[in-house]
Motif scaffolding. Sequence first.
Motif, PDB file in Angstrom:
ATOM      1  N   ALA A 112      16.571  16.773 -12.037  1.00 53.15           N
ATOM      2  CA  ALA A 112      17.174  17.556 -10.776  1.00 53.15           C
ATOM      3  C   ALA A 112      18.448  18.380 -11.451  1.00 53.15           C
ATOM      4  O   ALA A 112      18.517  19.724 -11.147  1.00 53.15           O
ATOM      5  N   LEU A 113      19.326  17.789 -12.430  1.00 53.33           N
ATOM      6  CA  LEU A 113      20.425  18.462 -12.952  1.00 53.33           C
ATOM      7  C   LEU A 113      19.738  19.462 -13.971  1.00 53.33           C
ATOM      8  O   LEU A 113      20.364  20.731 -13.903  1.00 53.33           O
ATOM      9  N   GLU A 114      18.773  19.605 -14.526  1.00 52.30           N
ATOM     10  CA  GLU A 114      18.248  20.342 -15.355  1.00 52.30           C
ATOM     11  C   GLU A 114      17.803  21.680 -14.608  1.00 52.30           C
ATOM     12  O   GLU A 114      18.042  22.907 -14.819  1.00 52.30           O
ATOM     13  N   THR A 115      17.182  21.401 -13.590  1.00 48.61           N
ATOM     14  CA  THR A 115      16.748  22.434 -12.707  1.00 48.61           C
ATOM     15  C   THR A 115      17.888  23.159 -11.807  1.00 48.61           C
ATOM     16  O   THR A 115      18.054  24.467 -11.881  1.00 48.61           O
ATOM     17  N   TYR A 116      18.835  22.253 -11.441  1.00 49.31           N
ATOM     18  CA  TYR A 116      20.013  22.841 -10.903  1.00 49.31           C
ATOM     19  C   TYR A 116      20.736  23.760 -11.632  1.00 49.31           C
ATOM     20  O   TYR A 116      21.431  24.893 -11.214  1.00 49.31           O
ATOM     21  N   LEU A 117      20.625  23.626 -13.168  1.00 47.07           N
ATOM     22  CA  LEU A 117      21.546  24.535 -13.846  1.00 47.07           C
ATOM     23  C   LEU A 117      20.880  25.899 -13.879  1.00 47.07           C
ATOM     24  O   LEU A 117      21.576  26.984 -14.247  1.00 47.07           O
ATOM     25  N   GLU A 118      19.606  26.040 -13.816  1.00 45.22           N
ATOM     26  CA  GLU A 118      18.853  27.177 -13.588  1.00 45.22           C
ATOM     27  C   GLU A 118      19.688  28.408 -12.457  1.00 45.22           C
ATOM     28  O   GLU A 118      19.749  29.398 -12.871  1.00 45.22           O
TER      29      GLU A 118
END
Length: 98
Positions: free
Chosen positions: A67-73
């Motif tokens: 979720a954090l990885e996607t949120y970073l986008e």
Amino acid sequence: MSPAHRHGPRGVDLSREEAWVLHAAVLDHAERTVAAGRDPAQAVAVLDRIEAGERLDETARTVAQDALETYLESAPERDRALADEIRAALGAQASSSQ
């Protein structure tokens, strides 16, 4: 003397701001899951654990890190460094629990 306040899931030392970013990332993940027509139960369960201050098991940590990885986008600039710090903290928790 009042007890020390902990933010986020047990076992992960997060500031209040980091806890909010983690919450926002997992909530965003749940919303994206719904928008894709998939069942958000796993993301909602992780969100519940975060809100309750419970320890995240390996599966929950993986969901949170994804979720954090996607949120970073698409995260606001102010959240990006915090999101990276949270991912590192979750990774450290995984290492210490093995």
